[in-house]
Design a protein around this motif. Structure first.
Motif, PDB file in Angstrom:
ATOM      1  N   GLU A 194      37.131  84.843  77.815  1.00  0.00           N
ATOM      2  CA  GLU A 194      38.094  85.654  77.810  1.00  0.00           C
ATOM      3  C   GLU A 194      38.591  86.028  79.239  1.00  0.00           C
ATOM      4  OE1 GLU A 194      36.894  89.035  75.581  1.00  0.00           O
ATOM      5  OE2 GLU A 194      38.816  89.869  75.555  1.00  0.00           O
ATOM      6  N   GLU A 238      41.864  83.789  71.344  1.00  0.00           N
ATOM      7  CA  GLU A 238      42.551  85.380  71.582  1.00  0.00           C
ATOM      8  C   GLU A 238      43.105  85.835  70.322  1.00  0.00           C
ATOM      9  OE1 GLU A 238      46.537  84.123  74.132  1.00  0.00           O
ATOM     10  OE2 GLU A 238      44.469  83.281  74.589  1.00  0.00           O
ATOM     11  N   GLU A 239      43.364  84.621  69.542  1.00  0.00           N
ATOM     12  CA  GLU A 239      44.123  85.046  68.094  1.00  0.00           C
ATOM     13  C   GLU A 239      43.390  85.563  67.133  1.00  0.00           C
ATOM     14  OE1 GLU A 239      47.991  81.934  68.989  1.00  0.00           O
ATOM     15  OE2 GLU A 239      46.420  81.631  66.976  1.00  0.00           O
TER      16      GLU A 239
END
Ligand code: FAD
Ligand code: FES
Length: 244
Positions: A194, A238-239
């Motif tokens: 991330e 990230e989805e």
């Protein structure tokens, strides 16, 4: 692609490690790394549903799948012999992003190594693979020619690092990370990457139709519920909505 099953004739079906089989079918097949086929290795309605299995390799007139015997469906497939027929539907879903150059890390957990050979063969960057297993490592001999480095971890320490493969991995060294394995492992990988490096994950889900019709395979994403078989199985890290 026409949504209809076709026959594949078994060229070989070999146990390469305890409970892990490599099956090769003869016939004209297509597909991209990360895509999968629905496979039915039995006649009649028991088991009722076909099983989703990733493309492990694809070559002139042959397709390879790597599978772990988990339950009844994969057990039946493991008993099939050369010359027997399997019913297959595919290629299905969306595959991995192959466009990024530079340094690419592949992370696999257990049978999540299945799509990594065909993926490594088709990437043009410098590829390193990190593979975690419970005990025996497998399939890496076939991947070796296509990667620069291999890091292995086993939970019992019988091969490579003792512990989880994520303990060996430093995301800051890479331009792209692609992962396939148990959901808890992929969640750790998403969190590690991330804000540092793009990560793509191949999500698992129980499937019924495999073609987007039944909504049985949906997972939660930032856009709402999405089908693993149609919008996935590969999603941007990230989805995916994580549940800690
Ligand atoms: C897109 C996709 C690609 C896959 N690729 C591969 C592959 O290349 N090789 C491989 O070995 N497996 C792969 N799988 C998982 C595989 O489909 C299941 O292991 C298989 O369907 C189990 O069937 P079974 O009849 O042997 O077991 P079942 O009797 O149906 O189940 C046995 C056990 O496995 C669990 N299980 C079954 N399916 C799943 C699943 N999808 N996710 C999590 N747990 C499950 C069940 O909860 C149960 O505990 C993939 C799954 C998906 C969604
Ligand atoms: S398995 Fe039916 S919609 Fe995905």
């Amino acid at each position: 692609m026409k949504d209809s099953y076709k026959d594949g004739i078994i060229y070989s079906n070999t146990e390469i490690s305890p409970n892990i089989y490599e099956i090769v079918l003869e016939g004209e097949f297509k597909g991209l790394p990360g895509q999968f086929y629905m496979i039915r290795g039995w006649n009649g309605l028991d088991p009722f549903l076909p099983r989703p299995i990733s493309i492990a390799d694809l070559d002139n007139g042959k397709i390879k799948f790597l599978y772990e015997v988990r339950g009844r469906g994969t057990h039946i497939i493991s008993r099939l012999k050369k010359g027997d027929r399997l019913s297959v539907l595919g290629p299905l879903g969306n595959g991995f992003n192959l466009e990024v150059q530079g340094k690419i890390a592949l992370l696999s957990g257990g049978i999540g190594i299945a799509p990594m050979l065909y993926l490594a063969k088709n990437l043009s960057g410098e590829v390193t693979i990190y593979s975690g297993f419970r005990n025996n490592a497998y399939f890496l001999d076939q991947i070796k020619p296509y990667v620069k480095n291999i890091f292995i971890a086993t939970e019992d320490g019988s091969n490579g690092h003792k512990g989880f493969v994520t303990e060996l991995f430093d995301p800051s060294k890479y331009d792209l990370v692609l992962t396939c394995g148990p959901t808890p492992m992929m969640e750790v990988v998403i969190k590690m990457c991330e804000g540092q490096v793009p990560v793509y994950v191949s999500m698992e889900s129980r499937m019924a139709c495999g073609i987007g019709a039944c909504l049985g395979c949906t997972i939660e994403t930032i856009r709402g519920m999405e089908r693993v078989c149609k919008e996935g199985p590969v999603f941007k890290g990230e989805e995916v909505v994580l549940h800690d």
